[in-house]
Design a protein around this motif. Structure first.
Motif, PDB file in Angstrom:
ATOM      1  N   VAL A   9      38.979  31.893  43.136  1.00 30.46           N
ATOM      2  CA  VAL A   9      38.726  31.523  41.740  1.00 30.46           C
ATOM      3  C   VAL A   9      39.996  30.992  41.096  1.00 30.46           C
ATOM      4  CG1 VAL A   9      38.065  32.386  39.462  1.00 30.46           C
ATOM      5  CG2 VAL A   9      36.818  33.144  41.488  1.00 30.46           C
ATOM      6  N   MET A  10      41.101  31.711  41.264  1.00 31.86           N
ATOM      7  CA  MET A  10      42.362  31.282  40.665  1.00 31.86           C
ATOM      8  C   MET A  10      42.827  29.957  41.258  1.00 31.86           C
ATOM      9  SD  MET A  10      43.045  33.277  38.276  1.00 31.86           S
ATOM     10  CE  MET A  10      44.622  32.516  37.918  1.00 31.86           C
ATOM     11  N   GLU A  11      42.645  29.792  42.564  1.00 32.24           N
ATOM     12  CA  GLU A  11      43.013  28.531  43.217  1.00 32.24           C
ATOM     13  C   GLU A  11      42.233  27.371  42.605  1.00 32.24           C
ATOM     14  OE1 GLU A  11      43.723  27.472  47.841  1.00 32.24           O
ATOM     15  OE2 GLU A  11      41.639  27.927  47.325  1.00 32.24           O
ATOM     16  N   PHE A  12      40.943  27.595  42.368  1.00 32.69           N
ATOM     17  CA  PHE A  12      40.090  26.576  41.764  1.00 32.69           C
ATOM     18  C   PHE A  12      40.545  26.257  40.345  1.00 32.69           C
ATOM     19  CE2 PHE A  12      36.179  25.759  39.219  1.00 32.69           C
ATOM     20  CZ  PHE A  12      35.832  24.533  39.768  1.00 32.69           C
ATOM     21  N   LEU A  21      35.297  52.651  44.707  1.00 30.00           N
ATOM     22  CA  LEU A  21      34.667  52.022  45.869  1.00 30.00           C
ATOM     23  C   LEU A  21      35.674  51.433  46.851  1.00 30.00           C
ATOM     24  CD1 LEU A  21      31.712  50.181  44.097  1.00 30.00           C
ATOM     25  CD2 LEU A  21      31.587  52.252  45.495  1.00 30.00           C
ATOM     26  N   GLY A  22      36.956  51.481  46.495  1.00 32.45           N
ATOM     27  CA  GLY A  22      37.976  50.991  47.411  1.00 32.45           C
ATOM     28  C   GLY A  22      38.456  49.586  47.146  1.00 32.45           C
ATOM     29  N   TYR A  23      38.021  48.966  46.055  1.00 34.87           N
ATOM     30  CA  TYR A  23      38.493  47.634  45.686  1.00 34.87           C
ATOM     31  C   TYR A  23      39.771  47.759  44.858  1.00 34.87           C
ATOM     32  CZ  TYR A  23      33.724  46.256  46.960  1.00 34.87           C
ATOM     33  OH  TYR A  23      32.544  46.059  47.627  1.00 34.87           O
ATOM     34  N   SER A  24      40.584  46.716  44.879  1.00 34.97           N
ATOM     35  CA  SER A  24      41.823  46.739  44.093  1.00 34.97           C
ATOM     36  C   SER A  24      41.550  46.639  42.603  1.00 34.97           C
ATOM     37  CB  SER A  24      42.736  45.578  44.516  1.00 34.97           C
ATOM     38  OG  SER A  24      43.094  45.693  45.874  1.00 34.97           O
ATOM     39  N   ASN A  25      40.476  45.915  42.236  1.00 35.37           N
ATOM     40  CA  ASN A  25      40.149  45.715  40.833  1.00 35.37           C
ATOM     41  C   ASN A  25      38.683  45.308  40.723  1.00 35.37           C
ATOM     42  OD1 ASN A  25      40.115  42.753  41.310  1.00 35.37           O
ATOM     43  ND2 ASN A  25      42.339  43.046  41.468  1.00 35.37           N
ATOM     44  N   TYR A  26      38.205  45.207  39.497  1.00 35.21           N
ATOM     45  CA  TYR A  26      36.792  44.877  39.285  1.00 35.21           C
ATOM     46  C   TYR A  26      36.479  43.443  39.721  1.00 35.21           C
ATOM     47  CZ  TYR A  26      32.276  44.238  37.053  1.00 35.21           C
ATOM     48  OH  TYR A  26      30.957  43.968  36.826  1.00 35.21           O
ATOM     49  N   ALA A  27      37.443  42.542  39.606  1.00 39.55           N
ATOM     50  CA  ALA A  27      37.204  41.156  40.010  1.00 39.55           C
ATOM     51  C   ALA A  27      36.834  41.076  41.489  1.00 39.55           C
ATOM     52  CB  ALA A  27      38.436  40.306  39.717  1.00 39.55           C
TER      53      ALA A  27
END
Length: 510
Positions: free
Chosen positions: A312-315, A291-297
């Motif tokens: 999310v990681m920042e949080f 679909l063109g995303y870098s990863n599933y996240a």
């Protein structure tokens, strides 16, 4: 002087609580007034329960047939004649009409007492999921919906959000891809659905147990010990479901028992579900890349409030930086407690709940066995409903002689107390049993009706929207727990605790 200051502080707290309650009350009345103005007729129970295996599978076939018919009719609308009435409305009405029929097929896999019925429900889910994947991949329907969206016709905000969501859902399912990539995406998506169903079903049907002597369960309440089945040689049977693992990990004084139970819990369906997870990780990454995303996240978070993995990681990093020192200090306290009780044994994850519980008892001088006696289930249930009645201008009534799937299940009707208008229903199924889904959850059975084990019923039943897609708890998954978490905070108030408690002997005798 200190006594006066304490009295003033208490008075301020009571005033603050009273003000907060009053504001919640006024907000609830305003919202319910708005909801009533948007209501279209009274709800009724449409969900079908206690279906036989053949009825479940036949209903699944009917659902697929009707859905295909509607999608076929939308697909042939000429692109220059697209309108809300012949494109969007049929799809929205189909979703509303079929939601309770779909749940009639899917609910049994979570709650049915018959294994054959649960298996039929799992099979029905496969049939419906496979059809939904095909519908979501229909380029002819997508082009018609896209053509309507491109017209820019004025719609109310809810309808516009629905149209935008339809377009985005089609594109998140790869309809805009080339034919070769689209076929590959459909195979991957179908396989993901099959694996997820197998994973959940494996957990539901898993029936492994451990055997212990009574001395191995030192520290457990006597009523828990008595509830366990005994083998012929007198050993006690402990399963790997939360109703057994949670009290053992929290109360058992024997470290070896806690470790055995923790390992059994964490290794449920280990062989079969590990293989499933390994394949799922690969397939989800592959799907996202198609679909063109870098990863599933990136794919998974796009429709959530968080939006991006970076957020999310920042949080998480922010939380970690702010609590790491306190966490290390508290963990050392738990290790010290274990050393005092068990010597130099290594502190493991199986020790966490037990020593957290012990630390709370020591620090706050709480005897949970005593406290538990003041929260009998009937008092808590009736008390919580009474609190909701007062906060949200509701009235709950038990439906007598209702058709249910197990004798433990209760059905409640919910009314607007200001005008006695019926708002909806909910089933309460609180106790564990063989074959039942083993965690607390809420299931939206239809608009205005749900099966639940938590605090979401007010959110779902008081919701009033025009489109089923946005009804009740059908919101972003990182938002859905908000109302429940807010209501849980009421338990910090003494007046609220009084409403949902009572010494069990007194309540039983009365």
């Amino acid at each position: 002087m200190q006594a006066k200051m304490k009295t003033k502080k208490t008075q301020k707290q009571l005033v603050a609580f009273a003000l907060a309650t009053a504001l919640a009350f006024m907000a609830a009345r305003a919202l319910l007034s708005l909801f009533r103005s948007r209501r279209k007729g009274c709800p009724e129970i449409k969900i079908r329960i206690n279906l036989t295996t053949s009825e479940i599978l036949n209903l699944a076939d009917c659902i697929v047939s009707k859905s295909k018919k509607i999608h076929d009719s939308v697909a042939v609308v000429p692109l220059d004649k697209v309108a809300y009435s012949n494109v969007i409305m049929p799809l929205a009405e189909l979703e509303a009409e079929q939601s309770y029929l779909v749940q009639s097929c899917l609910l049994p896999r979570m709650v049915a007492t018959s294994k054959d019925v649960r298996e039929a429900s799992v099979e029905a889910e496969k049939i419906i999921d496979a059809h939904n994947v095909k519908c979501s991949m229909r380029e002819d329907v997508y082009l018609v919906v896209k053509a309507f969206a491109a017209r820019g016709e004025w719609l109310d905000p809810e309808a516009q959000r629905y149209v935008n969501r339809l377009v985005r859902e089609f594109e998140r399912r790869g309809v805009h891809l080339t034919s070769g990539k689209r076929e590959e995406f459909e195979r991957v998506k179908t396989r993901i659905g099959e694996l997820c169903n197998r994973f959940v079903n494996n957990l539901n049907e898993e029936g492994r147990y451990l055997l212990f002597k009574e001395s191995d369960l030192a520290g457990l309440p006597s009523n828990f010990i008595k509830s366990l089945d005994k083998t012929e040689n007198g050993k006690l049977r402990v399963n790997d479901k939360p109703t057994h693992t949670y009290p053992i990990l929290r109360h058992c004084k024997v470290g070896a028992t806690r470790k055995a139970v923790a390992v059994a819990k964490d290794q449920r369906c280990l062989t079969e579900n590990t293989k499933i997870l390994e394949e799922l990780v690969q397939l989800r990454h592959k799907m996202a890349r198609l679909l063109g995303y870098s990863n599933y996240a990136e794919y998974a978070l796009e429709n959530q409030m968080a939006k991006t993995p970076f957020k999310v990681m920042e949080f998480l990093v922010d939380i970690s930086e702010n609590i790491s020192k306190s966490a290390a200090k508290e963990l050392q306290r738990l290790r010290d407690l274990k050393r005092e009780e068990e010597g130099e044994a290594v502190f493991g994850m199986e020790d966490l709940q037990y020593y957290m519980h012990k630390a709370e008892e020591l620090e706050f001088e709480i005897d949970y066995a005593t406290v538990k006696q003041y929260f009998p289930v009937d008092s808590v249930t009736s008390g919580i409903l009474r609190i909701y009645e007062q906060l949200f201008c509701l009235k709950f009534e038990t439906v007598q002689e209702a058709e249910v799937w197990h004798p433990d299940v209760s059905l409640y009707s919910v009314f607007d107390s200001s005008c006695n208008q019926l708002l909806g229903f909910f089933y309460l199924d609180m106790y564990t049993r063989d074959g039942k889904f083993s965690h607390a959850c809420v299931i939206a059975l239809q608009d205005g009706c749900l099966m639940q084990n938590g605090t979401h019923q007010v959110h779902h039943i008081c919701s009033r929207v025009s489109l089923a897609k946005f009804s009740g708890i059908r919101v972003e998954s990182d938002f859905v727990e908000l109302s429940s978490q807010l209501l849980e905070n009421l338990c910090h108030e003494s007046e609220i605790l009084k409403m949902m408690s009572g010494f069990y002997k007194v309540t039983t005798d009365s």
